[in-house]
Design an enzyme around this catalytic site. Structure first.
Site, PDB file in Angstrom:
ATOM      1  N   ARG A 131      59.863  43.599  52.762  1.00  0.00           N
ATOM      2  CA  ARG A 131      59.125  44.111  50.724  1.00  0.00           C
ATOM      3  C   ARG A 131      60.302  45.258  50.138  1.00  0.00           C
ATOM      4  O   ARG A 131      60.106  46.584  50.377  1.00  0.00           O
ATOM      5  CB  ARG A 131      58.000  44.571  51.256  1.00  0.00           C
ATOM      6  CG  ARG A 131      57.201  43.352  51.429  1.00  0.00           C
ATOM      7  CD  ARG A 131      55.555  43.231  51.466  1.00  0.00           C
ATOM      8  NE  ARG A 131      54.263  42.915  52.116  1.00  0.00           N
ATOM      9  CZ  ARG A 131      53.407  43.529  52.591  1.00  0.00           C
ATOM     10  NH1 ARG A 131      53.175  44.393  53.055  1.00  0.00           N
ATOM     11  NH2 ARG A 131      52.840  42.890  53.016  1.00  0.00           N
ATOM     12  N   TYR A 155      70.605  46.222  56.440  1.00  0.00           N
ATOM     13  CA  TYR A 155      70.942  46.774  55.364  1.00  0.00           C
ATOM     14  C   TYR A 155      72.224  47.357  55.542  1.00  0.00           C
ATOM     15  O   TYR A 155      72.397  48.261  56.245  1.00  0.00           O
ATOM     16  CB  TYR A 155      69.642  47.999  55.476  1.00  0.00           C
ATOM     17  CG  TYR A 155      68.049  47.542  55.085  1.00  0.00           C
ATOM     18  CD1 TYR A 155      67.718  46.796  54.030  1.00  0.00           C
ATOM     19  CD2 TYR A 155      67.627  47.131  56.280  1.00  0.00           C
ATOM     20  CE1 TYR A 155      66.524  46.194  53.086  1.00  0.00           C
ATOM     21  CE2 TYR A 155      66.302  46.705  55.579  1.00  0.00           C
ATOM     22  CZ  TYR A 155      65.729  46.435  54.217  1.00  0.00           C
ATOM     23  OH  TYR A 155      64.372  45.574  54.372  1.00  0.00           O
ATOM     24  N   ASP A 208      61.863  47.817  48.220  1.00  0.00           N
ATOM     25  CA  ASP A 208      61.815  48.396  46.880  1.00  0.00           C
ATOM     26  C   ASP A 208      62.585  48.731  45.606  1.00  0.00           C
ATOM     27  O   ASP A 208      62.877  47.659  45.023  1.00  0.00           O
ATOM     28  CB  ASP A 208      61.843  50.103  47.601  1.00  0.00           C
ATOM     29  CG  ASP A 208      61.333  50.276  48.269  1.00  0.00           C
ATOM     30  OD1 ASP A 208      60.200  49.702  49.350  1.00  0.00           O
ATOM     31  OD2 ASP A 208      61.912  50.915  49.434  1.00  0.00           O
ATOM     32  N   ARG A 261      66.174  54.735  53.373  1.00  0.00           N
ATOM     33  CA  ARG A 261      66.121  55.538  52.254  1.00  0.00           C
ATOM     34  C   ARG A 261      66.324  56.723  52.908  1.00  0.00           C
ATOM     35  O   ARG A 261      67.194  58.177  52.437  1.00  0.00           O
ATOM     36  CB  ARG A 261      65.937  55.342  50.748  1.00  0.00           C
ATOM     37  CG  ARG A 261      66.109  53.991  50.311  1.00  0.00           C
ATOM     38  CD  ARG A 261      65.536  53.440  49.326  1.00  0.00           C
ATOM     39  NE  ARG A 261      65.195  54.250  48.497  1.00  0.00           N
ATOM     40  CZ  ARG A 261      64.416  54.691  46.918  1.00  0.00           C
ATOM     41  NH1 ARG A 261      63.472  53.494  47.826  1.00  0.00           N
ATOM     42  NH2 ARG A 261      63.853  54.845  47.348  1.00  0.00           N
TER      43      ARG A 261
END
Length: 245
Positions: A50, A110, A52, A197
């Site tokens: 999911r 990522y 952001d 992040r």
């Protein structure tokens, strides 16, 4: 029939992947809208992650059950004809009846992209974080080594009410500089809300001398979001790949 979709998107103008009641401007919502029109009935898709608002994907994966029988090429062509130009379906293939994009994922990669120096790359400005300060990359690598492994990453999760286990395995954090471009690549079995992040924000604090690499063990042990660094902005983050056994 059950299908596996591989999707790319520029997340700049979207409110994230997940469909939400207060906005129709999500990646999931756009895909479901086109698929439902094609199928002639409501269709629900399940994404592997999911992402952001403002986060991008190079290889997001979703699973979808469609009524009847469809050729994968037909589904792909229809989606790419009617989706917005910043969302593309690059692969459609039959999947086993029990395949679920999120539940069956075994690994994710990522990448967080940073632009160093005083000159932006105008063509990548929507996909990089500008950092003009000089970074100590060796210190960042030492910190990354401590953060790699199987740990409780609760300090790196923005959801303070998360009830499930926050133990994850991050088996690689790579820091690679090419000229003024710096990429931080994270590979693991799964990531918590905002985890990549926050890891990035913490490593940047190490790079700028605000924290020492030796503090990483204490941050992990604290199991407290306030112990870690800031959440890096979304535009530098891309979901690169999702892996399945």
């Amino acid at each position: 029939m059950n299908l596996k979709l591989t999707i790319q998107y520029d997340g700049t103008r979207y409110d994230g992947w997940q469909r939400q009641g207060n906005t129709g401007n999500t990646i999931q919502g756009k895909l479901e809208g086109v698929l439902s029109r094609m199928a002639g009935e409501a269709v629900e898709i399940h994404g592997a992650g999911r992402t952001d608002a403002g986060v991008h994907a190079q290889g997001q994966v979703a699973s979808v059950r469609l009524p009847g029988t469809w050729e994968p090429g037909e589904v792909r062509a229809y989606l790419n004809r009617y989706l917005p130009e910043d969302i593309a379906v690059i692969g459609v293939e039959p999947a086993g009846e029990r395949f679920h994009a999120r539940l069956n994922a075994v690994g994710k990669t990522y990448r967080y992209a940073i632009r160093l120096g005083d000159a932006p790359d105008v063509f990548r400005r929507k996909y990089q974080l500008r950092v003009e300060e000089t970074l100590d990359l060796a210190a960042m690598e030492r910190a990354a080594a401590v953060l790699t492994g199987r740990h409780d990453y609760r300090s790196f999760c923005s959801n303070r009410r998360f009830k499930k286990s926050t133990v994850r395995t991050v088996d690689a954090i790579r820091i690679v500089r090419r000229g003024d471009d710096l990429d931080l690549t994270f590979h693991g079995d799964g990531f918590l809300y905002h985890m990549v992040r926050i890891l990035t924000g913490t490593l940047l604090e190490v790079g700028t001398g605000k924290r020492a690499p030796e503090e990483m063990a204490a941050i992990l042990a604290a199991r407290d979001r306030s112990a870690a660094g800031p959440t890096a902005p979304p535009q530098g983050l891309t979901l690169v790949e999702v892996e399945y056994a």
